[in-house]
Motif scaffolding. Structure first.
Motif: not given
Ligand code: SF4
Lengths: 177, 295
Positions: B52-68
């Motif tokens: 949780f303290t690391k930087n992270s990189i997203t690959h777009g909206f679908i990626f975020d939505f899938g994780a959630i």
């Protein structure tokens, strides 16, 4: 003032946790790969220090370069390094990453890894034994705890210098994220 | 209302904490099996905190939505599984609902895979979904037998039919079914003989190949919750549940340790071998047992 003090304390907590949980990505070039299995398995068991292998650059904290790098692999190492997430640390194994080692006059290997990506810690030897590798990890932990393992900050700050060096040996380097 | 929300949050967070503890214990046990010392038992907490303290990189909206979606799907499943005395929903049909909801987490992962566009991730998730076909069939047959024999399809109802003593447990009543369910539990959890979907050394940890930093932390939390959900489900269905939370946790821990020990000594099945394995003996035995119990 008070605020700053608190944020420093928080940073100390973060550093403390980071020293106790390190995922490492081993980029096994050269002869070094063979020293890692004994370091990981029951003889020397690095997982008691909280160090474990990671499968991909995205998940990793430490990048291990375990030997000489030809110019072709250097390109991959740069891609790998740039895909890793901050904070990230690099360890160079063996004399090949320090000054070229026994490949010092080879036509297609690089001599100093530090010119192309920032190296936080070198482990000398040809090849370093697992004890030396563990010792190196403990040293790296100390450096992280005091906050002096800041190669990734240096890379951001002196990006132009590193880029120039990289392009000198590789030609164009396509950046990806 | 507020109290309800509080209860949900409490349950979610304690499940995460318990799951991470279980994972830490499992790592220690596996280390001992391999004659190593192993990381401390609280290593999983440190890992999640660090991620949780690391930087992270997203690959777009679908990626975020899938994780959630993966994380939320698992948490939702948790609310329908009775954990000891904590029963949030007791209506009929929760058993079937839980089976459906468990698939949501995988679908969320599949979504994140599509978002990231990494070929290794798609290989991993297609393996996971294929393997699901394998273990769900015998599992469903066993569950239907269970529903028939205990005359209810709510999990808490099945727990209540096994009260008043050890001899009423489904472990004694339906021994073959319990064994089959245990084998399918290995597949459900992605443990060693059936871990082709995440195979770190061939496909670089499969579906989570592009997850770094905070995303990986969420995946680890999801895994922790899933450990709690699946062991709790097994304890509820076959080991008689428990009114006392400590006894319940001890039962969960026993199931989890058995799964871990079996997982630590086996090599990996190829995905088609895994499916074929499930469709051969476990399925035949499950069908035979269903016939015996119904007639
Ligand atoms: S330092 Fe020695 S052992 Fe290591 S890669 Fe170079 S030649 Fe091989």
């Amino acid at each position: 003032m008070n605020n700053k003090y608190e944020s420093n304390k928080w940073q100390e907590v973060i550093n403390w946790v980071q020293t106790r949980s390190l995922f490492m990505l081993h980029y096994c070039t050269g002869c070094g790969a063979i020293e890692l299995p004994p370091t990981m398995t029951s003889r020397y068991d690095m997982s008691r220090f909280g160090i474990g292998p990671a499968a991909t650059p995205r998940q990793a904290d430490i990048l291990l370069i375990t030997g000489y790098l030809s110019t072709k692999t250097l390109r991959r190492v740069i891609y790998t390094y740039e895909q890793m997430q901050n904070p990230k640390f690099v360890m160079g194994f063996g004399s090949c990453t320090i000054n070229g080692g026994m490949y010092w006059d080879s036509y297609n290997t690089i001599k100093q890894l530090d010119k192309y990506i920032p190296v936080d810690l070198y482990i000398a030897g040809c090849m370093p034994r697992p004890e030396a590798i563990l010792e190196g990890f403990l040293k790296l932990k100390e450096k992280i705890e005091t906050g002096s393992a800041d190669g990734y900050k240096k890379y951001n700050k002196e990006y132009e210098k590193y880029k120039k060096n990289q392009e000198k040996v590789l030609g164009e380097v396509k950046r990806r994220q | 209302m507020i109290l309800n929300i509080f209860g949900f949050l409490l349950m979610a967070f304690s499940a995460m904490a318990l799951g991470l503890l279980f994972i830490g214990i499992a790592r220690k046990v596996v280390a001992r099996v391999q004659k190593r010392i192993g990381p401390p038992f609280y290593q999983a907490y440190l890992d999640v905190f660090k991620l949780f303290t690391k930087n992270s990189i997203t690959h777009g909206f679908i990626f975020d939505f899938g994780a959630i979606m993966a994380f939320g799907g698992m948490i939702t499943t948790l609310f329908f599984v009775p954990v000891g005395p904590f029963v949030l929903y007791g209506m009929n049909g929760t058993l079937l609902l839980v089976i459906y909801l468990m698939a949501v987490a995988y679908l969320g992962m599949a979504m994140a895979t599509v978002g990231s566009g990494n070929p290794l991730a798609s290989v991993g998730i297609s393996r996971a979904l294929t393997q699901m076909l394998g273990y769900e069939l015998p599992f469903i047959v066993v569950l239907l037998t269970l529903i028939y024999s205990s005359n209810t399809s709510s999990i808490i109802g099945i727990v209540q039919t096994q009260q008043s003593g050890f001899m009423n447990w489904n472990l004694i009543n339906i021994p073959i079914g319990t064994a089959i369910a245990f084998v399918t539990l290995l597949g459900l959890m992605g443990k060693k003989p059936f871990d082709a979907p995440i195979a770190p050394s061939e496909i670089a940890s499969g579906p989570v190949v592009e997850h770094g930093g905070k995303y990986l932390a969420f995946i680890m939390l999801q895994h922790a919750v899933s450990v709690v959900v699946k062991t709790a489900l097994f304890v509820d269905l076959f080991l008689g549940g428990g009114n006392n939370i400590f006894i319940f946790i001890v039962k969960m821990l026993i199931v989890w340790l058995l799964v871990t020990l079996i997982g630590s000594i086996f090599p990996r099945f190829k995905v088609e071998e895994g499916v074929l394995f499930y469709w051969r003996w476990p399925l035949i035995a499950a069908l035979l047992q269903a016939v015996i119990i119904i007639f």
